[in-house]
Design an enzyme around this catalytic site. Structure first.
Site, PDB file in Angstrom:
ATOM      1  N   GLY A 188       0.782  -1.131   0.115  1.00  0.00           N
ATOM      2  CA  GLY A 188       0.020   0.072  -0.041  1.00  0.00           C
ATOM      3  C   GLY A 188       1.025   1.181  -0.036  1.00  0.00           C
ATOM      4  NE  ARG A 189       3.421   2.492  -4.717  1.00  0.00           N
ATOM      5  CZ  ARG A 189       3.467   1.259  -5.625  1.00  0.00           C
ATOM      6  NH1 ARG A 189       3.333   0.141  -4.604  1.00  0.00           N
ATOM      7  NH2 ARG A 189       3.576   0.987  -6.733  1.00  0.00           N
ATOM      8  CG  LEU A 190       1.321   3.029   4.399  1.00  0.00           C
ATOM      9  CD1 LEU A 190       0.217   2.132   5.660  1.00  0.00           C
ATOM     10  CD2 LEU A 190       1.316   4.360   4.801  1.00  0.00           C
TER      11      LEU A 190
END
Length: 210
Positions: A188-190
């Site tokens: 999730g691009r975290l």
């Protein structure tokens, strides 16, 4: 054919990064990651993008190969001192390198100051290279405009007829880091980002937002 590049994406799910589990030395942490990249068969694991900046503030980037790593002397690479990157490093010794290991979904960003290594150390590496690589270093006026490919090959053939000697304008540089960031891709691009900074003669770790 036009492609919708905005829809090209990949989720990162292979690992996570915890600051408490990282080595207190970014050099030792980097060696762990580099050895893992080599053992897992990453393509060109020692390839790093080197960024330099000229006196007008215009950046340049290119891929070079890491040839030596020591905590005392930094990250080593070799090139023509008269090349674009060599001339820019003569003007501005601040530089950055970036490693990206796609298979492990990791990258390392390093910022620091570049110094030339000694002629003796440049000699040792130069004469350890394959002969064709030595001849290429002798032949190529790197980054300069040349008339044709044939001209380059003619110079190469001429060099083969002479004694092989390291050119005075070819040798090594060492990037001495002041900052090193370890990045691990996350879902999730975290992403996880842990940065080391050299402050008051010690490395300090901190987490950055992705």
């Amino acid at each position: 054919m036009n492609r919708d590049l905005s829809q090209i994406r990949k989720d990162f799910i292979k690992d996570e990064l915890h600051a408490a589990e990282l080595n207190s030395s970014p050099f030792l942490q980097f060696k762990e990651w580099l050895n893992e990249a080599i053992d897992k068969g990453e393509h060109e694991p020692t390839a790093m993008t080197l960024c330099t900046v000229n006196t007008e503030g215009i950046p340049s980037a290119r891929v070079v190969l890491l040839k030596k790593l020591e905590e005392e002397s930094g990250f080593w690479f070799f090139t023509n001192y008269s090349s674009k990157k060599g001339l820019e490093l003569e003007e501005n010794k601040n530089a950055a390198v970036n490693f990206f290991w796609a298979g492990m979904e990791r990258q390392v960003r390093i910022t620091g100051v570049v110094e030339k290594v000694s002629p003796k150390e440049s000699d040792e590496y130069f004469y350890s290279r394959p002969e064709d690589s030595q001849l290429s270093a002798i032949t190529s006026p790197q980054s300069q405009v040349i008339e044709s490919r044939q001209q380059l090959e003619d110079w190469y053939e001429e060099a083969k007829q002479k004694e092989i000697k390291r050119p005075d304008n070819w040798g090594g540089y060492a990037l001495i880091p002041t900052e090193m960031e370890f990045w691990q891709g996350r879902s999730g691009r975290l992403h996880d980002r842990i940065r080391y900074r050299w402050i008051n003669s010690n490395w300090q770790k901190e987490r950055l937002a992705p």
